[in-house]
Design an enzyme around this catalytic site. Structure first.
Site, PDB file in Angstrom:
ATOM      1  N   CYS A 277       0.816  -1.223   0.000  1.00 28.50           N
ATOM      2  CA  CYS A 277       0.000   0.000   0.000  1.00 28.50           C
ATOM      3  C   CYS A 277       0.849   1.273   0.000  1.00 28.50           C
ATOM      4  O   CYS A 277       0.627   2.180  -0.813  1.00 28.50           O
ATOM      5  CB  CYS A 277      -0.985  -0.017   1.161  1.00 28.50           C
ATOM      6  N   HIS A 325      -2.744   1.389   6.930  1.00 25.20           N
ATOM      7  CA  HIS A 325      -3.062   1.299   5.501  1.00 25.20           C
ATOM      8  C   HIS A 325      -3.178   2.705   4.928  1.00 25.20           C
ATOM      9  O   HIS A 325      -3.563   3.649   5.623  1.00 25.20           O
ATOM     10  CB  HIS A 325      -4.370   0.536   5.288  1.00 25.20           C
ATOM     11  N   HIS A 337      -5.652   1.844  -4.496  1.00 28.09           N
ATOM     12  CA  HIS A 337      -4.781   1.318  -3.452  1.00 28.09           C
ATOM     13  C   HIS A 337      -4.382  -0.117  -3.741  1.00 28.09           C
ATOM     14  O   HIS A 337      -4.960  -0.791  -4.599  1.00 28.09           O
ATOM     15  CB  HIS A 337      -5.462   1.417  -2.078  1.00 28.09           C
TER      16      HIS A 337
END
Length: 363
Positions: A277, A325, A337
């Site tokens: 990520c 994240h 993402h």
């Protein structure tokens, strides 16, 4: 680390060790939802032969916890990797300084030796004695002036020699300190890697217990949960407030990130064939000419915070209470993402996960 760099680092360490011995003197849109707690163990109970919706929800919750814990460990791994790169580079630079300092020290010692030999050839007589023995006082006085200049130069030489020795000692201490940190970072990275692999392995084992039809139902359930969260987020009217246009660099970051759609998630990866990520977001902004921290947690700590209603395409949305994240906002309530292992870079709803806050790399 490439072979050439490893060789340079090894050579630097050898120099450091040698000189160390020789030179030693005697705001969030909504309150973040609870962060999934790491699974207590990695062994999942066997599923019934036909999993019910309740069973699948339990599986989904456990998978979420396992992948979340893997994401936290991935951030730790990436942080250790970045620190190792920096420390390795610093060790190499210190080694260069040590080599140059040692060469300078050798030269100063040679010059000091030459000055000592010259004084020995004159007999080391004081000025007064040389005046009494001289046949031509005026010639002596000229020579005495040169002697005094020589004495001042000698004192300067001795001072420079001392300073160079002190510099070498400090360089050696600094290099040893960087080496200790590098070794500690390697242990941290190895621990994080084991944790990542353990959690991912447990998640894969849990999924493998499902039949094909059950896996499909699980995916539908995961999509439903994400969609419900996104719908609730949009239902607040947040998009009516989000109307800022992207900056030039923000557009470039969005273009880079969306061009990676379909590439697999791989923990620790930062392209070009795979991403995690924060690897995706950091590379997207690097491509736009604005380097940012490598990990989602450091992106949250170091980059300027922006109110959710003020965000614009290119801004980074940080998720979960521990900033484990990160995604890049692309506009219209959507993000791009790299979700987790087993998935690919994709578009999703910005509100599909608990939002911690928003940061802007080019604020």
């Amino acid at each position: 680390m490439g072979t050439g760099k490893r060789g340079l680092l090894a050579a630097a360490v050898a120099v450091v060790c040698a000189v160390t011995v020789l030179g030693a003197p005697g705001a969030a849109f909504a309150a973040p939802g609870p962060t999934p707690s790491p699974a207590a163990g990695t062994t999942a109970p066997p599923l019934p032969s036909t999993a019910s919706d309740k069973d699948l929800e339990a599986v989904r919750t456990k998978l979420e916890a396992l992948y979340h814990d893997a994401a936290v460990a991935t951030d730790a791994y990436n942080a250790a990797e970045e620190a190792a790169k920096k420390q390795s580079s610093e060790i190499v630079e210190l080694a260069k300084k040590i080599v140059a300092g040692q060469a300078k020290l050798d030269d100063l010692k040679n010059r000091a030796g030459a000055a000592a030999r010259a004084q020995y050839r004159t007999g080391g007589l004081p000025d007064e004695a040389q005046l009494m023995l001289s046949d031509d006082p005026s010639e002596f006085l000229d020579g005495a002036g040169r002697v005094r200049q020589g004495e001042r130069a000698t004192k300067g030489l001795i001072g420079e020699l001392s300073r160079t020795q002190q510099d070498l000692v400090q360089y050696s201490k600094d290099a040893s300190d960087r080496w200790r940190k590098l070794e500690a970072g390697r242990k941290t990275k190895a621990t994080a890697q084991k944790r990542i692999e353990k959690q991912i392995s447990a998640a894969e084992k849990l999924r493998s217990q499902l039949e094909k039809a059950e896996k499909e139902r699980l995916e539908q359930l995961e999509a439903k949960v994400a969609q419900e969260a996104q719908t609730a987020w949009l239902g607040t009217g947040i998009l009516d407030e989000i109307n800022s246009a992207a900056s030039v660099q923000g557009k470039q970051a969005v273009q880079f990130a969306t061009a990676q759609i379909g590439k697999p998630y791989v923990w620790g990866a930062e392209g070009p064939k795979a991403f995690d990520c924060s690897g995706l977001t950091s590379e997207a902004w690097r491509s736009a000419g604005r380097p940012i921290p490598r990990t989602s947690q450091e992106q949250w700590k170091q980059l300027p915070h922006i109110a959710v209603e003020d965000m614009r395409p290119g801004d980074l949305i940080i998720y979960f209470g521990d900033a484990s994240h990160v995604a890049l906002y692309v506009g219209d309530g959507s993000i791009v993402h790299a979700p987790r292992p087993g998935r690919t870079v994709t578009l999703a709803g910005a509100g599909s996960m608990p939002i911690l806050g928003v940061v802007r790399p080019d604020a």
